[in-house]
Design a protein around this motif. Structure first.
Motif, PDB file in Angstrom:
ATOM      1  N   SER A  26       0.828  -1.210   0.000  1.00 19.78           N
ATOM      2  CA  SER A  26       0.000   0.000   0.000  1.00 19.78           C
ATOM      3  C   SER A  26       0.857   1.253   0.000  1.00 19.78           C
ATOM      4  O   SER A  26       0.562   2.234  -0.687  1.00 19.78           O
ATOM      5  CB  SER A  26      -0.925   0.005   1.222  1.00 19.78           C
ATOM      6  N   VAL A  27       1.947   1.220   0.771  1.00 24.91           N
ATOM      7  CA  VAL A  27       2.831   2.383   0.870  1.00 24.91           C
ATOM      8  C   VAL A  27       3.548   2.638  -0.461  1.00 24.91           C
ATOM      9  O   VAL A  27       3.610   3.774  -0.941  1.00 24.91           O
ATOM     10  CB  VAL A  27       3.860   2.191   2.002  1.00 24.91           C
ATOM     11  N   VAL A  28       4.073   1.583  -1.060  1.00 26.54           N
ATOM     12  CA  VAL A  28       4.867   1.770  -2.281  1.00 26.54           C
ATOM     13  C   VAL A  28       4.007   2.082  -3.504  1.00 26.54           C
ATOM     14  O   VAL A  28       4.544   2.445  -4.551  1.00 26.54           O
ATOM     15  CB  VAL A  28       5.759   0.534  -2.576  1.00 26.54           C
ATOM     16  N   GLN A  29       2.689   1.964  -3.375  1.00 28.10           N
ATOM     17  CA  GLN A  29       1.792   2.312  -4.479  1.00 28.10           C
ATOM     18  C   GLN A  29       2.003   3.730  -4.976  1.00 28.10           C
ATOM     19  O   GLN A  29       1.733   4.051  -6.130  1.00 28.10           O
ATOM     20  CB  GLN A  29       0.328   2.169  -4.023  1.00 28.10           C
ATOM     21  N   TYR A  30       2.486   4.617  -4.100  1.00 31.58           N
ATOM     22  CA  TYR A  30       2.563   6.032  -4.417  1.00 31.58           C
ATOM     23  C   TYR A  30       3.998   6.543  -4.579  1.00 31.58           C
ATOM     24  O   TYR A  30       4.205   7.738  -4.692  1.00 31.58           O
ATOM     25  CB  TYR A  30       1.855   6.844  -3.324  1.00 31.58           C
ATOM     26  N   HIS A  31       4.989   5.655  -4.591  1.00 29.83           N
ATOM     27  CA  HIS A  31       6.377   6.089  -4.688  1.00 29.83           C
ATOM     28  C   HIS A  31       7.088   5.261  -5.751  1.00 29.83           C
ATOM     29  O   HIS A  31       7.237   4.045  -5.603  1.00 29.83           O
ATOM     30  CB  HIS A  31       7.075   5.937  -3.336  1.00 29.83           C
ATOM     31  N   ALA A  32       7.541   5.930  -6.803  1.00 28.80           N
ATOM     32  CA  ALA A  32       8.096   5.226  -7.951  1.00 28.80           C
ATOM     33  C   ALA A  32       9.303   4.370  -7.598  1.00 28.80           C
ATOM     34  O   ALA A  32       9.351   3.174  -7.904  1.00 28.80           O
ATOM     35  CB  ALA A  32       8.480   6.237  -9.036  1.00 28.80           C
ATOM     36  N   GLY A  33      10.300   4.966  -6.959  1.00 29.28           N
ATOM     37  CA  GLY A  33      11.521   4.232  -6.645  1.00 29.28           C
ATOM     38  C   GLY A  33      11.266   3.058  -5.728  1.00 29.28           C
ATOM     39  O   GLY A  33      11.764   1.947  -5.948  1.00 29.28           O
ATOM     40  N   LEU A  34      10.471   3.291  -4.675  1.00 28.80           N
ATOM     41  CA  LEU A  34      10.164   2.215  -3.727  1.00 28.80           C
ATOM     42  C   LEU A  34       9.361   1.100  -4.392  1.00 28.80           C
ATOM     43  O   LEU A  34       9.565  -0.079  -4.107  1.00 28.80           O
ATOM     44  CB  LEU A  34       9.394   2.772  -2.525  1.00 28.80           C
ATOM     45  N   ALA A  35       8.436   1.482  -5.267  1.00 25.06           N
ATOM     46  CA  ALA A  35       7.617   0.480  -5.956  1.00 25.06           C
ATOM     47  C   ALA A  35       8.487  -0.458  -6.784  1.00 25.06           C
ATOM     48  O   ALA A  35       8.325  -1.683  -6.740  1.00 25.06           O
ATOM     49  CB  ALA A  35       6.581   1.167  -6.847  1.00 25.06           C
ATOM     50  N   LEU A  36       9.423   0.098  -7.540  1.00 23.36           N
ATOM     51  CA  LEU A  36      10.274  -0.727  -8.388  1.00 23.36           C
ATOM     52  C   LEU A  36      11.223  -1.591  -7.567  1.00 23.36           C
ATOM     53  O   LEU A  36      11.438  -2.764  -7.882  1.00 23.36           O
ATOM     54  CB  LEU A  36      11.057   0.165  -9.357  1.00 23.36           C
ATOM     55  N   ASP A  40      10.271  -5.357  -8.014  1.00 29.47           N
ATOM     56  CA  ASP A  40      11.179  -5.915  -9.011  1.00 29.47           C
ATOM     57  C   ASP A  40      12.457  -6.491  -8.430  1.00 29.47           C
ATOM     58  O   ASP A  40      13.176  -7.200  -9.135  1.00 29.47           O
ATOM     59  CB  ASP A  40      11.539  -4.838 -10.044  1.00 29.47           C
ATOM     60  N   THR A  41      12.744  -6.174  -7.175  1.00 29.78           N
ATOM     61  CA  THR A  41      13.964  -6.691  -6.563  1.00 29.78           C
ATOM     62  C   THR A  41      13.651  -7.589  -5.369  1.00 29.78           C
ATOM     63  O   THR A  41      13.986  -8.775  -5.358  1.00 29.78           O
ATOM     64  CB  THR A  41      14.885  -5.536  -6.122  1.00 29.78           C
ATOM     65  N   ILE A  42      12.960  -7.026  -4.381  1.00 30.10           N
ATOM     66  CA  ILE A  42      12.740  -7.765  -3.134  1.00 30.10           C
ATOM     67  C   ILE A  42      11.747  -8.905  -3.322  1.00 30.10           C
ATOM     68  O   ILE A  42      12.063 -10.072  -3.067  1.00 30.10           O
ATOM     69  CB  ILE A  42      12.272  -6.807  -2.019  1.00 30.10           C
ATOM     70  N   VAL A  43      10.534  -8.583  -3.764  1.00 35.14           N
ATOM     71  CA  VAL A  43       9.490  -9.608  -3.880  1.00 35.14           C
ATOM     72  C   VAL A  43       9.842 -10.647  -4.941  1.00 35.14           C
ATOM     73  O   VAL A  43       9.726 -11.852  -4.708  1.00 35.14           O
ATOM     74  CB  VAL A  43       8.122  -8.965  -4.183  1.00 35.14           C
ATOM     75  N   TRP A  88       3.072  -8.290  -8.883  1.00 39.23           N
ATOM     76  CA  TRP A  88       3.250  -7.204  -9.842  1.00 39.23           C
ATOM     77  C   TRP A  88       4.217  -7.613 -10.957  1.00 39.23           C
ATOM     78  O   TRP A  88       5.167  -8.364 -10.718  1.00 39.23           O
ATOM     79  CB  TRP A  88       3.805  -5.990  -9.109  1.00 39.23           C
ATOM     80  N   ALA A  89       3.972  -7.131 -12.154  1.00 36.05           N
ATOM     81  CA  ALA A  89       4.907  -7.352 -13.264  1.00 36.05           C
ATOM     82  C   ALA A  89       4.848  -6.148 -14.190  1.00 36.05           C
ATOM     83  O   ALA A  89       3.818  -5.478 -14.298  1.00 36.05           O
ATOM     84  CB  ALA A  89       4.559  -8.625 -14.033  1.00 36.05           C
ATOM     85  N   MET A  90       5.955  -5.866 -14.860  1.00 32.86           N
ATOM     86  CA  MET A  90       6.038  -4.675 -15.693  1.00 32.86           C
ATOM     87  C   MET A  90       5.495  -4.928 -17.095  1.00 32.86           C
ATOM     88  O   MET A  90       6.216  -4.922 -18.098  1.00 32.86           O
ATOM     89  CB  MET A  90       7.462  -4.138 -15.749  1.00 32.86           C
ATOM     90  N   ASN A  91       4.189  -5.175 -17.158  1.00 34.17           N
ATOM     91  CA  ASN A  91       3.468  -5.117 -18.428  1.00 34.17           C
ATOM     92  C   ASN A  91       3.016  -3.675 -18.612  1.00 34.17           C
ATOM     93  O   ASN A  91       3.104  -2.871 -17.692  1.00 34.17           O
ATOM     94  CB  ASN A  91       2.227  -6.014 -18.384  1.00 34.17           C
TER      95      ASN A  91
END
Length: 264
Positions: A26-36, A40-43, A88-91
């Motif tokens: 929920s938190v990373v939904q609004y922050h580009a760097g944290l979301a990626l 894309d790295t941790i999960v 999540w995936a980068m489609n």
């Protein structure tokens, strides 16, 4: 003592699960760097290690489980559900995917080039809207992704409309006319390495693959971002560009698509 320790461990595990499953996403939904970084790295790294599979393999499994064979839209829906509910995936995603659909419908292209296939989500979206006898060539650098994409395309029943090519865009673009009997492309969808958007656009110009009226549609121009491409495409007298504001796939982070008409 042991009971208290057991309860403490259970409580800690429950807290970690809540953080992993709901709070952090929920938190990373609004922050580009944290979301990626998170997705894309941790999960992805954690799930790869735990399941001994890759994200593309898990996405393919979701398609085979939930999509109807031969139904492209059910394939798209299955991937969207997987990305919103599971991983999540980068489609290009469902929100920007509607913009992509509208551009494809508007252009009604006979020849399409997609740079960056990944797992064929946007490939399926585009091909499902093409007129009969249209040709879609999609380039994928990663052979593992290409292998998954071929299976997704086959599941959608679109193998006759799509030609998937493995390799680097910089190597294949100069060979397009010779290898595929393509004169020019009506539509080019850029969704590969962001630092390749500008050099590949210039390479397509040099190779004569763009005609007057050809459309370039570029994804992720804000996040992760393609500043050099945007500066070029918006200031060149050879293009007329329009920005479609949206969000990074499956998040609330601002992103968008840049549609550019080649003026010759």
């Amino acid at each position: 003592m042991w009971l208290a320790l057991l309860y403490g461990c259970a409580g800690g595990a429950a807290l970690l699960y809540v953080l992993y499953r709901w709070v952090i996403p929920s938190v990373v939904q609004y922050h580009a760097g944290l979301a990626l970084i998170w997705h894309d790295t941790i999960v992805e790294g954690l799930l790869n290690a735990l399941t001994q599979t890759t994200r593309p393999q898990r996405l393919l499994a979701a398609v085979q489980k939930n999509a109807t064979r031969g139904d492209p839209r059910s394939v798209v829906k299955a991937i969207d559900q997987f990305c919103r509910q599971k991983e999540w995936a980068m489609n290009v995603g469902d929100e920007k995917g509607c913009i992509l659909d509208s551009v494809v419908t508007e252009v009604n292209p006979a020849t399409v080039l997609e740079l960056g296939t990944y797992c064929a989500y946007s490939t399926v979206r585009i091909a499902s809207l093409l007129p009969p006898h249209a040709k879609l060539i999609t380039l994928e650098f990663n052979p593992h992704n290409a292998a998954i994409a071929r299976q997704v395309i086959a599941w959608a029943g679109l193998g006759d409309k799509i030609q998937l090519v493995e390799g680097a865009s910089g190597d294949w673009i100069p060979k397009m006319k010779e290898k595929f009997a393509i004169e020019t492309f009506d539509l080019v969808f850029l969704d590969h390495w962001k630092d390749r958007y500008l050099p590949d656009t210039k390479l397509m110009e040099e190779c004569g693959l763009l005609r007057k009226g050809s459309i370039l549609l570029a994804d992720n121009v804000i996040c992760p971002g393609t500043p050099d491409y945007l500066e070029y495409i918006r200031n060149s007298p050879r293009y007329k560009s329009q920005y479609f504001r949206s969000h990074l796939e499956y998040t609330k982070v601002e992103d968008g698509l840049e549609k550019s008409v080649f003026l010759g």
